[in-house]
Scaffold this active site. Structure first.
Site, PDB file in Angstrom:
ATOM      1  N   GLU A 167       0.803  -1.232   0.000  1.00  0.00           N
ATOM      2  CA  GLU A 167       0.000   0.000   0.000  1.00  0.00           C
ATOM      3  C   GLU A 167       0.832   1.277   0.000  1.00  0.00           C
ATOM      4  O   GLU A 167       0.897   1.988   1.021  1.00  0.00           O
ATOM      5  CB  GLU A 167      -0.947   0.023   1.202  1.00  0.00           C
ATOM      6  CG  GLU A 167      -2.018  -1.022   1.137  1.00  0.00           C
ATOM      7  CD  GLU A 167      -3.109  -0.810   2.183  1.00  0.00           C
ATOM      8  OE1 GLU A 167      -3.052   0.189   2.915  1.00  0.00           O
ATOM      9  OE2 GLU A 167      -4.030  -1.631   2.240  1.00  0.00           O
ATOM     10  N   GLU A 356      -5.293  -8.461   0.827  1.00  0.00           N
ATOM     11  CA  GLU A 356      -5.815  -8.170   2.170  1.00  0.00           C
ATOM     12  C   GLU A 356      -7.291  -7.822   2.050  1.00  0.00           C
ATOM     13  O   GLU A 356      -7.682  -7.074   1.148  1.00  0.00           O
ATOM     14  CB  GLU A 356      -5.145  -6.939   2.807  1.00  0.00           C
ATOM     15  CG  GLU A 356      -3.806  -7.179   3.428  1.00  0.00           C
ATOM     16  CD  GLU A 356      -3.270  -5.928   4.131  1.00  0.00           C
ATOM     17  OE1 GLU A 356      -4.073  -5.080   4.603  1.00  0.00           O
ATOM     18  OE2 GLU A 356      -2.041  -5.799   4.188  1.00  0.00           O
TER      19      GLU A 356
HETATM   20  C1  BGC Z   1      -2.449  -2.572   6.029  1.00  0.00           C
HETATM   21  C2  BGC Z   1      -2.426  -3.484   7.230  1.00  0.00           C
HETATM   22  C3  BGC Z   1      -3.479  -3.020   8.227  1.00  0.00           C
HETATM   23  C4  BGC Z   1      -4.835  -3.136   7.576  1.00  0.00           C
HETATM   24  C5  BGC Z   1      -6.018  -2.763   8.477  1.00  0.00           C
HETATM   25  C6  BGC Z   1      -3.832  -2.229   5.558  1.00  0.00           C
HETATM   26  O1  BGC Z   1      -3.857  -0.899   5.193  1.00  0.00           O
HETATM   27  O2  BGC Z   1      -1.675  -3.111   4.997  1.00  0.00           O
HETATM   28  O3  BGC Z   1      -1.143  -3.492   7.755  1.00  0.00           O
HETATM   29  O4  BGC Z   1      -3.415  -3.673   9.431  1.00  0.00           O
HETATM   30  O5  BGC Z   1      -4.869  -2.280   6.468  1.00  0.00           O
HETATM   31  O6  BGC Z   1      -5.962  -1.431   8.825  1.00  0.00           O
END
Ligand code: BGC
Length: 445
Positions: A167, A356
């Site tokens: 990100e 993610e």
């Molecule tokens: C990040 C993670 C974070 C998740 C939830 C993402 O932006 O890569 O490290 O924990 O979001 O906030």
């Protein structure tokens, strides 16, 4: 009922984490300080002044944690390498204990039949490099490239799946513009150079991996949020376009060889002129094997002349009362589907993985159980939306849930629980949540 097998036999199912958030041992075994160690140690930066170390103590417990990945039925574990564990000063002398730790971790994954996906940069810049200007400094690119080479040569025989950056918009905006993440810098004069060097780093990191690692699969990840105008007025539509340039298009387009999205936001045109970025268009280009998308929320925006630079403001969606997670993020699987389609429409995006996606809730451990029905519903909704996009012909090849276990959620400290496994931060005991068991069943079917 949606099943894992609906996604096809080759679909990659994984679970993700990041070094800072889980490892602990922040100043042990030769590791140098990272910007997150420095930032978290300052009073008032992390909610309730939570201390970063020992986080989940993954450094000492990785064997049992990989066993959890396996027990839940995932085939992939995505984790990141802490740059300052390998190079305590960011450059120069290599810390052999750090090198050994990631060998052991990778070997353990392979022994347990888990495929490692390794992120090279998940926000933890060595503090020594930040002292020289960090991502705002032109010299960062050469040192990042050297770090990538070390990792590629060291682990490339065993690790075939790499993610260059996590990100880029996340850390350049939160860390170098808004100052709410490490290193706590603010303003456009920090943000724009950080953006430029980051856009170069993602491409150059990719090129190094391509040259050094045989049969490699190279990706990089982007945060993405569908940006919705509050009304259909020209002003709101243009405001949404500007925010879209900033939040969604800023890094994916340079990698595609398109440069920064200057046509839709005059501020980017000025940035391009000031930094001469048009001359670097070729250097910012790289043909990634896959892009990783990370989605947590959509955003509704309204024109606001009083907001400097972007002239847009986040507002509550009109007439839409959607449920929210414990982070206050709107749950909206349709917007997930829409933003995946938006990224898929780039001609050079060949392959999308969701690297993610997940949700935080106020989980409670009661009689040895964590009954997190809302999180299960969340995954069902989002997976159905993803399957819809896949069935419409988008080449989506994997999904990684965020995250294996409750961990250090950056400025939120340990308050925001995103895990499939509950972490008791006093005893560090892990307890599989109902959502973890749900995944276990889901992945069998
Ligand atoms: C990040 C993670 C974070 C998740 C939830 C993402 O932006 O890569 O490290 O924990 O979001 O906030």
């Amino acid at each position: 009922m949606i099943k894992a097998s609906d996604f096809g036999p080759k679909f990659t199912w994984g679970v993700a984490a990041a070094a800072v958030q889980i490892e602990g041992a922040a100043s042990q075994y030769g590791k140098g300080p990272s910007i997150w160690d420095t930032f978290a140690a300052k009073s008032g930066k992390i909610k309730r002044n939570h201390k970063l170390d020992p986080a989940c103590d993954f450094y000492h417990r990785y064997v049992e944690d990989i066993a959890l990945v396996k027990l839940l039925g995932f085939k992939v574990f995505r984790f990141s390498i802490a740059w300052s564990r390998i190079l305590p000063q960011g450059r120069g002398e290599v810390n052999q204990e750090g090198i050994r730790f990631y060998h052991n971790l990778i070997d353990e994954c392979l022994t347990q039949g888990i495929i490692p996906y390794v992120t090279l940069y998940h926000w933890d810049l060595p503090q020594a490099l930040e002292d020289e200007g960090g991502w705002t400094s032109f010299s960062i690119n050469a040192v990042f490239n050297a770090f990538v080479s070390i990792c590629a040569l060291e682990y490339g025989d065993k690790v075939k799946n790499w993610i260059v950056l996590n990100e880029p918009f996340g850390y350049t905006s939160l860390g170098y513009m808004l100052g709410v993440h490490a290193p706590g810098k603010t303003g456009l004069s920090n943000f724009f150079p950080a953006v430029l060097h980051t856009a170069l780093a993602q491409a150059e990191g990719g090129k190094i991996l391509r040259a050094e690692v045989a049969k490699v699969n190279i990706g990089t990840t982007y945060s993405c949020s569908e940006i919705l105008p509050y009304t259909q007025s020209d002003n709101d539509i243009l405001a949404a376009k500007r925010v879209d340039c900033l939040m969604n298009r800023l890094f994916v387009e340079p990698a595609q060889g398109m440069g920064f999205p200057t046509a839709d936001w005059d501020v980017l045109e000025k940035f391009q002129m000031e930094y001469g970025t048009w001359r670097l268009q070729d250097r910012m280009k790289f043909d990634f094997d896959f892009i990783g998308l990370q989605n947590y929320f959509p955003l509704t925006v309204k024109y606001n002349a009083f907001i400097p630079v972007i002239q847009a403001w986040e507002v509550k969606a009109k007439g839409r009362k959607k449920p929210h997670t414990a982070m206050g993020w709107e749950i909206n699987a349709d917007s997930f589907y829409n933003i995946v389609k938006q990224f898929a429409s780039y001609p050079h995006v060949k392959n999308i993985m969701i690297t993610e996606n997940g949700a935080a809730y106020h989980d409670k451990l009661s009689n040895g159980n964590v009954v997190d029905a809302e999180r299960i519903d969340y995954f069902k909704l989002y997976l159905a939306a993803l399957l819809k996009a896949k069935n419409e012909g988008i080449n989506i090849t994997g999904y990684m849930a965020w995250t294996l276990m409750d961990n250090f959620e950056w400025a939120e400290g340990f308050n925001a629980r995103f895990g499939l496994v509950y972490t008791d931060f006093h005893t560090l005991k892990r307890t599989i949540k109902y959502s973890g068991y749900w995944w276990q069943e889901f992945l069998k079917a």
